[in-house]
Design a protein around this motif. Structure first.
Motif, mmCIF file in Angstrom:
data_model
loop_
_atom_site.group_PDB
_atom_site.id
_atom_site.type_symbol
_atom_site.label_atom_id
_atom_site.label_comp_id
_atom_site.label_asym_id
_atom_site.label_seq_id
_atom_site.Cartn_x
_atom_site.Cartn_y
_atom_site.Cartn_z
ATOM 1 N N GLY A 47 13.121 12.713 62.645
ATOM 2 C CA GLY A 47 12.262 12.572 61.946
ATOM 3 C C GLY A 47 12.249 11.500 60.712
ATOM 4 O O GLY A 47 11.181 11.318 60.003
ATOM 5 N N LEU A 48 13.282 10.901 60.572
ATOM 6 C CA LEU A 48 13.517 9.934 59.372
ATOM 7 C C LEU A 48 13.522 8.476 60.068
ATOM 8 O O LEU A 48 13.588 8.095 61.042
ATOM 9 C CB LEU A 48 15.119 10.240 59.227
ATOM 10 C CG LEU A 48 15.484 11.516 58.399
ATOM 11 C CD1 LEU A 48 17.025 11.311 57.905
ATOM 12 C CD2 LEU A 48 14.389 12.020 57.245
ATOM 13 N N ASP A 49 12.693 7.818 58.778
ATOM 14 C CA ASP A 49 12.845 6.187 59.186
ATOM 15 C C ASP A 49 14.102 5.467 59.031
ATOM 16 O O ASP A 49 14.912 6.249 58.578
ATOM 17 C CB ASP A 49 11.801 5.605 58.135
ATOM 18 C CG ASP A 49 12.317 5.836 56.760
ATOM 19 O OD1 ASP A 49 13.248 5.392 56.485
ATOM 20 O OD2 ASP A 49 11.352 6.449 55.857
ATOM 21 N N PRO A 50 14.177 4.411 59.547
ATOM 22 C CA PRO A 50 15.277 3.621 59.780
ATOM 23 C C PRO A 50 16.270 3.752 58.343
ATOM 24 O O PRO A 50 17.328 4.019 58.226
ATOM 25 C CB PRO A 50 15.057 2.133 60.014
ATOM 26 C CG PRO A 50 13.959 2.411 60.964
ATOM 27 C CD PRO A 50 12.989 3.594 60.278
ATOM 28 N N ARG A 51 15.397 3.553 57.133
ATOM 29 C CA ARG A 51 16.184 3.364 55.885
ATOM 30 C C ARG A 51 16.953 4.677 55.628
ATOM 31 O O ARG A 51 17.884 5.080 55.063
ATOM 32 C CB ARG A 51 15.463 2.895 54.672
ATOM 33 C CG ARG A 51 15.930 3.073 53.425
ATOM 34 C CD ARG A 51 14.691 2.358 52.281
ATOM 35 N NE ARG A 51 14.266 1.252 52.612
ATOM 36 C CZ ARG A 51 14.800 -0.183 52.252
ATOM 37 N NH1 ARG A 51 15.905 -0.084 51.824
ATOM 38 N NH2 ARG A 51 14.207 -1.125 52.711
ATOM 39 N N ALA A 52 16.047 5.788 55.747
ATOM 40 C CA ALA A 52 16.446 7.224 55.235
ATOM 41 C C ALA A 52 17.574 7.557 56.255
ATOM 42 O O ALA A 52 18.787 8.315 55.925
ATOM 43 C CB ALA A 52 15.396 8.267 55.337
ATOM 44 N N ALA A 53 17.489 7.247 57.624
ATOM 45 C CA ALA A 53 18.516 7.399 58.434
ATOM 46 C C ALA A 53 19.740 6.837 58.108
ATOM 47 O O ALA A 53 20.796 7.496 58.236
ATOM 48 C CB ALA A 53 18.033 7.202 59.944
ATOM 49 N N ARG A 54 19.641 5.505 57.690
ATOM 50 C CA ARG A 54 21.005 4.870 57.515
ATOM 51 C C ARG A 54 21.360 5.649 55.903
ATOM 52 O O ARG A 54 22.923 5.496 56.231
ATOM 53 C CB ARG A 54 20.545 3.540 56.956
ATOM 54 C CG ARG A 54 21.414 2.633 56.228
ATOM 55 C CD ARG A 54 23.107 2.790 56.945
ATOM 56 N NE ARG A 54 23.014 2.579 58.286
ATOM 57 C CZ ARG A 54 24.187 2.731 59.159
ATOM 58 N NH1 ARG A 54 25.173 3.138 58.694
ATOM 59 N NH2 ARG A 54 23.954 2.364 60.520
ATOM 60 N N THR A 55 20.832 6.251 55.295
ATOM 61 C CA THR A 55 21.311 6.800 53.929
ATOM 62 C C THR A 55 21.927 8.085 54.622
ATOM 63 O O THR A 55 23.212 8.431 53.986
ATOM 64 C CB THR A 55 20.001 7.353 53.105
ATOM 65 O OG1 THR A 55 19.497 6.100 52.612
ATOM 66 C CG2 THR A 55 20.566 8.091 51.806
ATOM 67 N N VAL A 56 21.318 8.703 55.558
ATOM 68 C CA VAL A 56 22.303 9.743 55.999
ATOM 69 C C VAL A 56 23.502 9.806 56.735
ATOM 70 O O VAL A 56 24.520 10.267 56.380
ATOM 71 C CB VAL A 56 21.414 10.609 57.142
ATOM 72 C CG1 VAL A 56 22.088 11.649 57.853
ATOM 73 C CG2 VAL A 56 19.826 11.196 56.643
ATOM 74 N N LEU A 57 23.568 8.544 57.520
ATOM 75 C CA LEU A 57 24.860 8.142 58.180
ATOM 76 C C LEU A 57 25.877 7.855 57.076
ATOM 77 O O LEU A 57 27.043 8.013 57.004
ATOM 78 C CB LEU A 57 24.777 6.958 59.007
ATOM 79 C CG LEU A 57 23.729 7.318 60.143
ATOM 80 C CD1 LEU A 57 23.724 5.987 61.110
ATOM 81 C CD2 LEU A 57 23.990 8.402 60.683
ATOM 82 N N ASP A 58 25.443 6.871 55.808
ATOM 83 C CA ASP A 58 26.265 6.651 54.668
ATOM 84 C C ASP A 58 26.788 7.945 54.187
ATOM 85 O O ASP A 58 28.011 7.791 54.047
ATOM 86 C CB ASP A 58 25.532 5.809 53.687
ATOM 87 C CG ASP A 58 25.239 4.344 54.479
ATOM 88 O OD1 ASP A 58 25.778 4.136 55.207
ATOM 89 O OD2 ASP A 58 24.457 3.851 53.774
ATOM 90 N N VAL A 59 26.013 8.905 53.864
ATOM 91 C CA VAL A 59 26.421 10.143 53.320
ATOM 92 C C VAL A 59 27.340 10.959 54.294
ATOM 93 O O VAL A 59 28.623 11.301 53.742
ATOM 94 C CB VAL A 59 25.305 11.026 53.197
ATOM 95 C CG1 VAL A 59 25.520 12.542 52.802
ATOM 96 C CG2 VAL A 59 24.291 10.627 52.054
#
Length: 273
Positions: free
Chosen positions: A167-179
């Motif tokens: 459900g996340l947009d690409p920017r938010a998904a990238r934040t999750v991967l970084d976390v």
């Protein structure tokens, strides 16, 4: 407390529903500071496994440990784990901030420290402007962000994530991967279930493929893809399709699709989170 040599371990872990085995004799050993990518088609037993490892479901047979403590001892593992199920355990009548404060109190985080962490995480996930809106008005992606923050708020040693970018947009998904990458850099362990194979290829130190309750392949992404070179397969998707082909067709889905696994009740998750 002395840290055990392994973050997650299982021995003959089994869950049967009637005559059907959802998980059959699972053997796992996951080291601290690693990302374990847990793959499998719908119905493979991934969610059941995660529920057993987080003490939400009792195994039919076998044992499991978190940092050396048996998962049957909820008090012993409670502070060590964080869990984001596919459907985040949130209360629609609360605001995002109230939801996080509620879970922070459940985890006995000191008030001042809790507020600092909440502010930082809300900012990290671009939720500051929406923090005082009711969750009932949140999009799926916003609910997902709140669920992830609450799983991480108490800084657990071992984090279980079930489709964390759903459900996340690409920017938010990238934040999750970084976390996730930052968590393992700091020595935390992430048990990651996802259908997005590119995420596993990028982050996972070890990959396990579950099919019909059995662990049918395990190794680093490089080790698994190396097995396919003789068959001209060079990606983790090739491995996934190959090791599940003998029992029937199964294919990974795109980043926009969910797993369809049943969600836990909010009351049960609130208690155990």
């Amino acid at each position: 407390m002395t840290r055990n040599s392994t973050a997650i371990a299982t021995r003959s872990l089994t869950k049967r529903f009637g005559s059907e085995s959802a998980v059959d004799g699972l053997e796992l050993s996951v080291d601290h500071g690693t990302v374990y990518g847990f793959l499998g088609p719908n119905g493979a037993g991934k969610t059941t496994t995660m529920r057993m490892l987080t003490s939400l479901t009792q195994p039919t047979d076998g044992q499991a440990w978190i940092d050396g403590n048996p998962v049957s001892d909820r008090d012993a593992i409670r502070e060590s784990i964080g869990y984001l199920p596919e459907e985040p355990p949130v209360f629609d009548e609360l605001t995002g901030r109230e939801q996080l404060e509620y879970f922070g109190r459940l985890r006995d985080i000191p008030a001042t420290e809790m507020e600092t962490r909440i502010v930082d995480w809300l900012d990290r996930f671009d939720l500051t402007d929406d923090a005082d809106k009711r969750i009932d008005d949140y999009s799926k992606g916003m609910r997902q962000k709140i669920g992830l923050i609450q799983a991480l708020l108490h800084e657990p040693d071992v984090v279980f994530l079930d489709e964390p970018t759903s459900g996340l947009d690409p920017r938010a998904a990238r934040t999750v991967l970084d976390v996730i990458a930052e968590l393992t850099d700091d020595g935390h362990t992430v048990f990651l279930s996802t259908h997005i194979l590119s995420v596993v290829e990028e982050l996972a130190d070890v990959v396990g493929v579950l099919y019909e309750g059995d662990l049918v392949a395990e190794g680093s992404p490089a080790e698994l893809t190396a097995r396919m070179e003789a068959e001209e397969g060079t990606t983790l998707e090739d491995v996934f399709l190959s090791v599940t082909a003998e029992r029937g067709p199964a294919a990974p889905r795109s980043a926009t699709e969910g797993t369809g696994d049943a969600a836990d009740s909010q009351d049960e998750q609130a208690t155990d989170q």
